[in-house]
Design a protein around this motif. Structure first.
Motif: not given
Length: 610
Positions: A391-419
């Motif tokens: 899978i490739a996540f693409v998009g302009p800088s600041g679109s939230g791509k790298s944030t997905l990695v942090s959420l998947l590793l549970r470095l941060y917790q989603p404020s809403k929804g679930s993984i």
């Protein structure tokens, strides 16, 4: 209210660490205490042989009834008694030195072990704190607490309490003896104590205030050093050495002024004790000599008084210095307790399960997240990745791509929804086991000053050399490693400074692959690489096992045909999803980004030819 709870929790944890350590060192503390008592007793006995020599051998005063059994010896064999008393003086000095040495060694050992224990607990605690804490905390401040503040505590809970106990024992013992010898002279000393204690109390409060400010400035100065030295290439590139020097000079000046204020107050404490001691000694000598002339006390008694007075104010002077050290230690203890009181924002549930052999079935369900409250980065993001997909996540800088990695590793917790991972919510997994199952290659290629083999095996500490080499082959790194002077044992510079960007990235990829992760995530793996280095990385990605779910976050739209699915993000929202061919045909954001990058490449090639 929350800050108070954090402080109380930290204080309780800190006290538990101290109590546990002191309980385990109970035998050593008892030995050190016994030695202190021995030192105090030797100080009490030290002037008595001189009194006997002066009164009953040199001045031949009549012996009191308590020493009647020695009267014949004093008159018949004075030289023998003199030799015995001289030997006793030497023996007292030797025993005092032996007791002092044993006490110093034992308390120093307890203190060093205490620092070790606190540092271990504190480092483990800091390691477990959430990434959001580290993002908002200066690394220099943490270094100061881990290295400097813990070191200051070495004496606070071992040397200082024992020294204070020894000084108090000596003070009380001497005062009792002096009162028994001559209560009138003792009252002179007693009259100075209220003045002395009041002065010390006022000055000690000033020391505490300046010490707290100094410790905070220590942290700021360490942060300034860490920031400047870690960014030295940027500083030199922009010619900002003088600017950084001026900023550091300002921090150092503030630290110097506070340090001088603390030193001035500490010196004032010592001088207060010295002045009051000198006045009291002068008064004692005057009235004591007058009483000797009146035959109300012997010269030997006055000698004991003068000797005791010298030793009496010395502990008080030491106590004033110890008070300053104790104030510094209390400030450091509070800073450490405050850090221990901080709870990780993300913690394992009591019934969390261990993540093992994951299939890599990932599902985001209406996930929203923001690093700052009121500033969302992701908005109601929903998608699914099936096991084994690339899978490739693409998009302009600041679109939230790298944030997905942090959420998947549970470095941060989603404020809403679930993984959802393999049918379970991510919060149901133990964090450590989850992160072991996910191999990550970050955009910032962080390597350690160690051998290449050690850097690769950092992903799996029990990896054999064969496994390390296999991971390097899979990462397309084995060939260049083999050509290095010492191969896999080649020691690289700090942060991998002796390697090229492409080489560092491939070693990072090998580090992620060596632990055989179920899911592999690559965050901008070719962002800062030239075309040749980037082609090595893309070739390595194409060789990764199809049984492993692979997620690549990138804004370089080259080699997109490798991916089973491409997800396009824009301002934290999923705008498009499909294969490379499908997305080009839809003429949306992805097609525009691809066309723009193709034009840029053609323009660059044309300029190179020109």
């Amino acid at each position: 209210m929350r800050q108070t709870a954090t402080r109380l929790r930290g204080r309780a944890r800190f006290q538990a660490i101290i109590t546990s350590h002191l309980r385990s060192a109970k035998r050593h503390l008892t030995l050190a205490g016994s030695c202190l008592v021995g030192v105090a007793l030797m100080q009490l006995l030290a002037p008595w042989p001189l009194k006997l020599i002066l009164d009953y051998i040199l001045l031949q005063k009549p012996t009191p009834s308590s020493l009647a059994f020695l009267s014949e010896w004093f008159h018949a064999w004075p030289l023998m008694v003199l030799a015995g008393l001289a030997s006793l003086i030497a023996m007292i000095a030797i025993m005092s030195g032996a007791f002092s040495y044993a006490q110093s060694f034992v308390t120093s050992k307890i203190g060093h072990q205490l620092v070790f224990t606190i540092r271990q607990h504190l480092f483990a605690h800091v390691q477990g704190l959430s990434l959001s804490f580290h993002s908002h905390t200066r690394s220099g401040e943490l270094l100061t607490k881990l290295a400097s503040d813990t070191k200051i505590l070495k004496n606070a809970f071992t040397d200082i309490p024992l020294a204070v106990s020894g000084h108090l024992f000596t003070f009380l013992g001497m005062f009792v003896v002096m009162f028994a010898v001559n209560w009138e002279l003792s009252l002179i000393i007693l009259a100075t104590l209220p003045i002395l204690v009041s002065g010390l109390f006022i000055l000690n409060r000033k020391i505490l205030a300046t010490t707290r400010a100094q410790r905070e400035q220590d942290g700021r100065m360490a942060s300034r050093l860490s920031e400047s030295l870690s960014s030295i290439s940027v500083v030199q590139t922009f010619g900002r050495e003088r600017f950084e020097q001026d900023r550091f000079e300002q921090e150092s000046t503030n630290h110097l002024q506070t340090g001088l204020q603390t030193a001035r107050t500490t010196a004032a404490v010592t001088r207060v004790v010295s002045i009051i001691g000198a006045i009291s000694t002068a008064a004692t000598v005057f009235f004591g000599a007058w009483q000797v002339l009146k035959a109300r006390m012997t010269p030997g008694d006055l000698l004991i008084f003068i000797s005791y007075m010298k030793n009496l104010y010395s502990p008080i002077k030491d106590l004033s210095k110890l008070s300053a050290q104790f104030s510094q230690a209390m400030v450091s203890a509070q800073r450490i307790a405050d850090l221990l009181g901080i709870e990780p924002e993300i913690q394992d549930r009591p019934n969390a399960i261990k993540a093992t052999h994951l299939r890599g079935d990932i599902r985001f369900e209406q996930v929203s997240f923001g690093y700052l409250e009121g500033c969302p980065v992701l908005h109601d993001l929903s998608f699914q990745i099936t096991p084994g997909q690339r899978i490739a996540f693409v998009g302009p800088s600041g679109s939230g791509k790298s944030t997905l990695v942090s959420l998947l590793l549970r470095l941060y917790q989603p404020s809403k929804g679930s993984i959802i991972l393999d049918g379970r919510d991510l919060v149901e997994y133990q964090r450590e086991s989850l992160r072991h199952e996910i191999g990550v290659v970050l955009q910032d290629t962080l390597l350690f000053r160690a051998s290449i083999a050690d850097n690769i095996s950092y992903g799996a500490e029990d990896a054999t050399l064969e496994q390390i080499m296999e991971a390097a082959r899979e990462a397309n790194a084995h060939d260049f490693i083999s050509k290095l002077p010492n191969g896999y044992e080649t020691v690289i510079g700090e942060r991998g400074s002796t390697l090229s960007g492409g080489q560092r990235q491939r070693i990072c990829l090998a580090r992620a692959l060596v632990k055989q992760p179920s899911i592999l995530v690559l965050d901008e793996p070719t962002a800062s690489l030239d075309q040749e280095s980037a082609s090595y990385i893309r070739h390595a990605i194409s060789r990764i096992q199809t049984s492993r779910t692979t997620i690549v976050i990138t804004h370089h739209l080259v080699g997109m045909e490798l991916f089973d699915q491409i997800l396009v993000l824009d301002h934290g929202r999923l705008t498009e999803q499909g294969t490379h061919r499908d997305l080009l045909g839809s003429q949306g954001l992805y097609a525009n980004l691809y066309a723009q990058q193709s034009d840029d490449v053609l323009r660059l090639q044309s300029n190179n030819r020109t």
